[in-house]
Design a protein around this motif. Structure first.
Motif, PDB file in Angstrom:
ATOM      1  N   ALA A 146      -8.560 -24.541 -21.050  1.00 36.47           N
ATOM      2  CA  ALA A 146      -7.949 -23.970 -20.083  1.00 36.47           C
ATOM      3  C   ALA A 146      -8.451 -24.133 -18.548  1.00 36.47           C
ATOM      4  O   ALA A 146      -7.837 -24.341 -17.635  1.00 36.47           O
ATOM      5  CB  ALA A 146      -7.904 -22.432 -20.295  1.00 36.47           C
ATOM      6  N   MET A 147      -9.896 -24.136 -18.418  1.00 39.94           N
ATOM      7  CA  MET A 147     -10.578 -24.057 -17.231  1.00 39.94           C
ATOM      8  C   MET A 147     -10.891 -25.447 -16.817  1.00 39.94           C
ATOM      9  O   MET A 147     -11.339 -25.602 -15.368  1.00 39.94           O
ATOM     10  CB  MET A 147     -11.943 -23.256 -17.361  1.00 39.94           C
ATOM     11  N   THR A 148     -10.503 -26.507 -17.570  1.00 41.97           N
ATOM     12  CA  THR A 148     -10.810 -27.700 -16.829  1.00 41.97           C
ATOM     13  C   THR A 148      -9.670 -28.669 -16.574  1.00 41.97           C
ATOM     14  O   THR A 148      -9.381 -29.738 -16.267  1.00 41.97           O
ATOM     15  CB  THR A 148     -11.499 -28.700 -17.942  1.00 41.97           C
ATOM     16  N   ILE A 150      -7.074 -29.210 -18.531  1.00 41.47           N
ATOM     17  CA  ILE A 150      -6.337 -30.020 -19.498  1.00 41.47           C
ATOM     18  C   ILE A 150      -4.976 -29.335 -20.087  1.00 41.47           C
ATOM     19  O   ILE A 150      -3.978 -30.123 -20.309  1.00 41.47           O
ATOM     20  CB  ILE A 150      -7.205 -30.334 -20.935  1.00 41.47           C
ATOM     21  N   MET A 151      -5.001 -28.034 -20.237  1.00 41.71           N
ATOM     22  CA  MET A 151      -3.980 -27.216 -20.733  1.00 41.71           C
ATOM     23  C   MET A 151      -2.670 -27.295 -19.867  1.00 41.71           C
ATOM     24  O   MET A 151      -1.610 -27.553 -20.290  1.00 41.71           O
ATOM     25  CB  MET A 151      -4.466 -25.837 -20.989  1.00 41.71           C
ATOM     26  N   ALA A 152      -3.029 -27.279 -18.400  1.00 42.78           N
ATOM     27  CA  ALA A 152      -1.903 -27.115 -17.391  1.00 42.78           C
ATOM     28  C   ALA A 152      -1.495 -28.712 -17.461  1.00 42.78           C
ATOM     29  O   ALA A 152      -0.331 -28.619 -17.171  1.00 42.78           O
ATOM     30  CB  ALA A 152      -2.522 -26.698 -16.091  1.00 42.78           C
ATOM     31  N   PHE A 153      -2.218 -29.597 -17.417  1.00 45.17           N
ATOM     32  CA  PHE A 153      -1.694 -31.067 -17.175  1.00 45.17           C
ATOM     33  C   PHE A 153      -0.972 -31.534 -18.473  1.00 45.17           C
ATOM     34  O   PHE A 153       0.196 -32.105 -18.120  1.00 45.17           O
ATOM     35  CB  PHE A 153      -2.875 -32.119 -17.103  1.00 45.17           C
ATOM     36  N   GLU A 154      -1.250 -30.940 -19.623  1.00 44.22           N
ATOM     37  CA  GLU A 154      -0.367 -31.134 -20.756  1.00 44.22           C
ATOM     38  C   GLU A 154       1.027 -30.509 -20.693  1.00 44.22           C
ATOM     39  O   GLU A 154       1.897 -30.856 -21.190  1.00 44.22           O
ATOM     40  CB  GLU A 154      -0.974 -30.796 -22.092  1.00 44.22           C
ATOM     41  N   GLY A 155       1.126 -29.352 -19.898  1.00 45.23           N
ATOM     42  CA  GLY A 155       2.115 -28.702 -19.755  1.00 45.23           C
ATOM     43  C   GLY A 155       3.112 -29.245 -18.835  1.00 45.23           C
ATOM     44  O   GLY A 155       4.373 -28.946 -18.630  1.00 45.23           O
ATOM     45  N   ALA A 156       2.618 -30.004 -17.961  1.00 45.85           N
ATOM     46  CA  ALA A 156       3.348 -30.966 -17.189  1.00 45.85           C
ATOM     47  C   ALA A 156       4.193 -29.923 -15.806  1.00 45.85           C
ATOM     48  O   ALA A 156       5.343 -29.971 -15.974  1.00 45.85           O
ATOM     49  CB  ALA A 156       4.243 -31.752 -17.443  1.00 45.85           C
ATOM     50  N   ILE A 206     -14.141 -32.127 -18.288  1.00 38.13           N
ATOM     51  CA  ILE A 206     -13.987 -32.857 -16.998  1.00 38.13           C
ATOM     52  C   ILE A 206     -14.255 -34.529 -17.409  1.00 38.13           C
ATOM     53  O   ILE A 206     -13.189 -35.185 -16.748  1.00 38.13           O
ATOM     54  CB  ILE A 206     -15.089 -32.406 -16.121  1.00 38.13           C
ATOM     55  N   ALA A 207     -14.872 -34.808 -18.221  1.00 39.92           N
ATOM     56  CA  ALA A 207     -15.361 -36.255 -18.435  1.00 39.92           C
ATOM     57  C   ALA A 207     -14.170 -36.954 -19.104  1.00 39.92           C
ATOM     58  O   ALA A 207     -13.938 -38.253 -18.615  1.00 39.92           O
ATOM     59  CB  ALA A 207     -16.768 -36.467 -18.987  1.00 39.92           C
ATOM     60  N   VAL A 208     -13.441 -36.355 -19.822  1.00 41.66           N
ATOM     61  CA  VAL A 208     -12.530 -37.072 -20.455  1.00 41.66           C
ATOM     62  C   VAL A 208     -11.151 -37.429 -19.798  1.00 41.66           C
ATOM     63  O   VAL A 208     -10.416 -37.975 -20.284  1.00 41.66           O
ATOM     64  CB  VAL A 208     -12.184 -36.434 -22.163  1.00 41.66           C
ATOM     65  N   GLN A 209     -11.127 -36.464 -18.577  1.00 41.78           N
ATOM     66  CA  GLN A 209      -9.781 -36.907 -17.880  1.00 41.78           C
ATOM     67  C   GLN A 209      -9.973 -37.812 -16.814  1.00 41.78           C
ATOM     68  O   GLN A 209     -10.055 -37.624 -15.918  1.00 41.78           O
ATOM     69  CB  GLN A 209      -9.486 -35.402 -17.402  1.00 41.78           C
ATOM     70  N   TYR A 210      -9.964 -39.243 -17.447  1.00 44.13           N
ATOM     71  CA  TYR A 210     -10.167 -40.239 -16.443  1.00 44.13           C
ATOM     72  C   TYR A 210      -9.151 -40.331 -15.706  1.00 44.13           C
ATOM     73  O   TYR A 210      -9.076 -41.104 -14.537  1.00 44.13           O
ATOM     74  CB  TYR A 210     -10.098 -41.552 -17.463  1.00 44.13           C
ATOM     75  N   ARG A 211      -7.686 -39.735 -16.033  1.00 41.35           N
ATOM     76  CA  ARG A 211      -6.651 -39.936 -14.807  1.00 41.35           C
ATOM     77  C   ARG A 211      -6.403 -38.627 -13.992  1.00 41.35           C
ATOM     78  O   ARG A 211      -6.665 -38.944 -12.848  1.00 41.35           O
ATOM     79  CB  ARG A 211      -5.408 -40.257 -15.855  1.00 41.35           C
ATOM     80  N   PRO A 212      -5.962 -37.633 -14.476  1.00 38.47           N
ATOM     81  CA  PRO A 212      -6.135 -36.437 -13.685  1.00 38.47           C
ATOM     82  C   PRO A 212      -7.318 -36.088 -12.702  1.00 38.47           C
ATOM     83  O   PRO A 212      -7.258 -35.594 -11.637  1.00 38.47           O
ATOM     84  CB  PRO A 212      -5.813 -35.323 -14.547  1.00 38.47           C
ATOM     85  N   MET A 213      -8.580 -36.431 -13.303  1.00 34.63           N
ATOM     86  CA  MET A 213      -9.823 -36.122 -12.670  1.00 34.63           C
ATOM     87  C   MET A 213     -10.277 -37.375 -11.728  1.00 34.63           C
ATOM     88  O   MET A 213     -11.569 -37.416 -11.481  1.00 34.63           O
ATOM     89  CB  MET A 213     -10.977 -35.523 -13.626  1.00 34.63           C
ATOM     90  N   PHE A 214      -9.479 -37.934 -11.417  1.00 37.13           N
ATOM     91  CA  PHE A 214      -9.364 -39.088 -10.409  1.00 37.13           C
ATOM     92  C   PHE A 214      -8.666 -39.276  -9.128  1.00 37.13           C
ATOM     93  O   PHE A 214      -7.493 -38.837  -9.195  1.00 37.13           O
ATOM     94  CB  PHE A 214      -9.379 -40.645 -11.230  1.00 37.13           C
ATOM     95  N   SER A 215      -9.380 -39.249  -7.887  1.00 40.47           N
ATOM     96  CA  SER A 215      -8.731 -39.158  -7.076  1.00 40.47           C
ATOM     97  C   SER A 215      -8.953 -40.241  -5.764  1.00 40.47           C
ATOM     98  O   SER A 215      -9.949 -40.422  -5.339  1.00 40.47           O
ATOM     99  CB  SER A 215      -9.030 -37.797  -6.260  1.00 40.47           C
ATOM    100  N   ILE A 216      -7.863 -40.852  -5.506  1.00 40.53           N
ATOM    101  CA  ILE A 216      -7.778 -41.702  -4.385  1.00 40.53           C
ATOM    102  C   ILE A 216      -7.759 -40.940  -3.077  1.00 40.53           C
ATOM    103  O   ILE A 216      -6.393 -40.451  -2.992  1.00 40.53           O
ATOM    104  CB  ILE A 216      -6.783 -42.768  -4.172  1.00 40.53           C
ATOM    105  N   GLU A 217      -8.737 -40.454  -2.374  1.00 36.20           N
ATOM    106  CA  GLU A 217      -8.710 -39.488  -1.269  1.00 36.20           C
ATOM    107  C   GLU A 217      -7.439 -39.696  -0.414  1.00 36.20           C
ATOM    108  O   GLU A 217      -6.887 -38.573  -0.131  1.00 36.20           O
ATOM    109  CB  GLU A 217      -9.893 -39.209  -0.716  1.00 36.20           C
TER     110      GLU A 217
END
Length: 435
Positions: A146-148, A150-156, A206-217
């Motif tokens: 919930a707090m990282t 993951i849950m919101a991203f899976e819910g799209a 945080i670490a396993v989310q290679y896609r959502p936790m990556f930002s091209i600023e």
């Protein structure tokens, strides 16, 4: 013969951890040949008592504790702490997952134990880490999901969707701990000294989310600030946050919805997963399906090249096409064209799967309490050593006498400690074996 000749043969691990992440790290080290001693309190790991199938034995506990020996010591008593100190002097690695402050109260923190054994590698997992505003909060995998994000991203953008088939932050944290312990063993070979290793469920999430936790600023920061602003306004106006999310779809979610080539579809009799991550594979899939998509020509796949309506029509056409034949028929067609795909299997089917058998991915053990069990084997194969333990998970205190004997205590001393409640030893059923 229970021991294997793995690459960690001769390495001793003390596992004080409970539940999933820390115990998994210990199991991974046992699968490589380490002697992993699970040091449990008198009532055992709490995970033993969640939906038990026998007294002190649960599926969850047995699933992440194979390959270990169990000794039960009361660390709240001086005699127990003295025994544990003797054990620490024989150890190479220690695994712990106490909430901040608990290890210090029990006298099993890194500073105390490294003074006894400077070569000790102390691996610590917590919910949120040893610093920061969340430091003292309790937490399990669901909270971390919930707090990282993951849950919101899976819910799209819709209802938050937890991953419940497995425990992603628990498993990732356990793997990171084992990875860190292996690296620290190499470092100790060079320096002669142990060290403190730390991770947390929050950090692993945080670490396993290679896609959502990556930002091209230059691309993502403006959209992120727009989204945060919409969320803040929704809260201020007393509206639900998901209303704001629908107004400002993120780049990641748009890409996922617009990609029909990485998706699960219903067939005539079940389901099939289609997984094409480059245009060469997408072109092959298009030929099998008999559809047209200008985005798959060339090397780049632009998920936004078609309008929302055009993409919806294409998705519906692919879905309708796949519904006309069985999963087996589509798998055969896609396999012939070199398109990555697979049937959606139920776990019950995997116990007799020929690939599982060929790679020896399941192993049967004779558990001392519940009898024969079948469970996942180590996924690793190494030319330089055996992998995959021969031991099932231990009964509580199953190896107390054995381990204390290795510390030099004689039978009389061991029985006196058991009688005094300083340690606990498992007693097999009448006629059963005592390991």
């Amino acid at each position: 013969m229970d021991d294997i000749r793995g690459v960690f043969e001769g390495i001793r691990v003390l596992d004080l951890s409970e539940y999933i992440a820390g115990p998994l790290a210990g199991e991974l080290l046992a699968d490589l040949g380490a002697d992993v001693i699970k040091v449990e309190p008198p009532l055992g790991d709490f995970w033993r008592h969640t939906a038990p199938v026998a007294p002190g034995e649960s599926r969850g506990f047995m699933g992440v504790n194979k390959g270990k020996r169990s000794i039960s010591i009361d660390l709240k008593r001086a005699e127990g702490r003295e025994l544990f100190a003797r054990l620490v002097k024989t150890a190479d690695i220690l695994l712990a997952n106490y909430r901040p402050g608990v290890a210090e109260r029990l006298g099993v923190d890194f500073a105390t134990l490294s003074a006894l054994n400077p070569r000790l590698i102390y691996c610590q997992n917590t919910a949120f880490g040893s610093a920061g505003p969340y430091r003292d909060r309790p937490g399990f995998d669901l909270v971390s999901q919930a707090m990282t994000g993951i849950m919101a991203f899976e819910g799209a953008g819709g209802l938050p969707h937890p991953i419940i088939t497995t425990s992603p932050t628990d498993l990732a944290a356990g793997m990171f701990l084992a990875y860190g312990a292996a690296a620290a063993l190499y470092h100790r070979e060079r320096t002669g000294r142990g060290q403190l290793i730390e991770t947390s469920l929050f950090a692993a999430g945080i670490a396993v989310q290679y896609r959502p936790m990556f930002s091209i600023e230059r691309l993502d920061r403006p959209q992120r600030e727009q989204l945060l602003g919409a969320m803040e306004r929704a809260r201020a106006e007393g509206r639900r946050v998901e209303e704001a999310l629908r107004e400002v779809p993120t780049r990641h979610e748009t890409g996922r919805r617009n990609n029909p080539y990485y998706k699960v579809y219903e067939t005539k009799d079940s389901y099939i997963a289609l997984a094409c991550l480059n245009n060469r594979l997408r072109r092959a899939a298009v030929r099998v399906l008999g559809v047209e998509d200008p985005r798959v020509e060339g090397d780049e796949f632009d998920t936004e090249a078609l309008s929302a309506e055009e993409n919806l029509v294409l998705n519906e056409l692919i879905a309708a096409t796949l519904s006309t034949r069985t999963t087996e028929e589509w798998v055969a067609a896609f396999d012939a064209a070199g398109v990555p795909c697979g049937p959606v299997r139920y776990t019950a089917e995997l116990f007799d799967d020929p690939q599982v058998a060929a790679m020896e991915l399941l192993r049967e053990f004779d558990h001392p309490v519940v009898g024969p069990v079948v469970m996942a084997n180590s996924p690793l194969r190494m030319s330089g050593g055996e992998t995959g333990t021969r031991r099932p998970s231990p009964a509580l205190g199953q190896h107390t006498r054995e381990v204390l004997g290795e510390l030099g205590l004689d039978a009389r001393e061991i029985e006196a400690l058991i009688a005094a409640g300083v340690v606990r030893a498992w007693e097999p059923p009448a006629g059963g074996r005592r390991d």
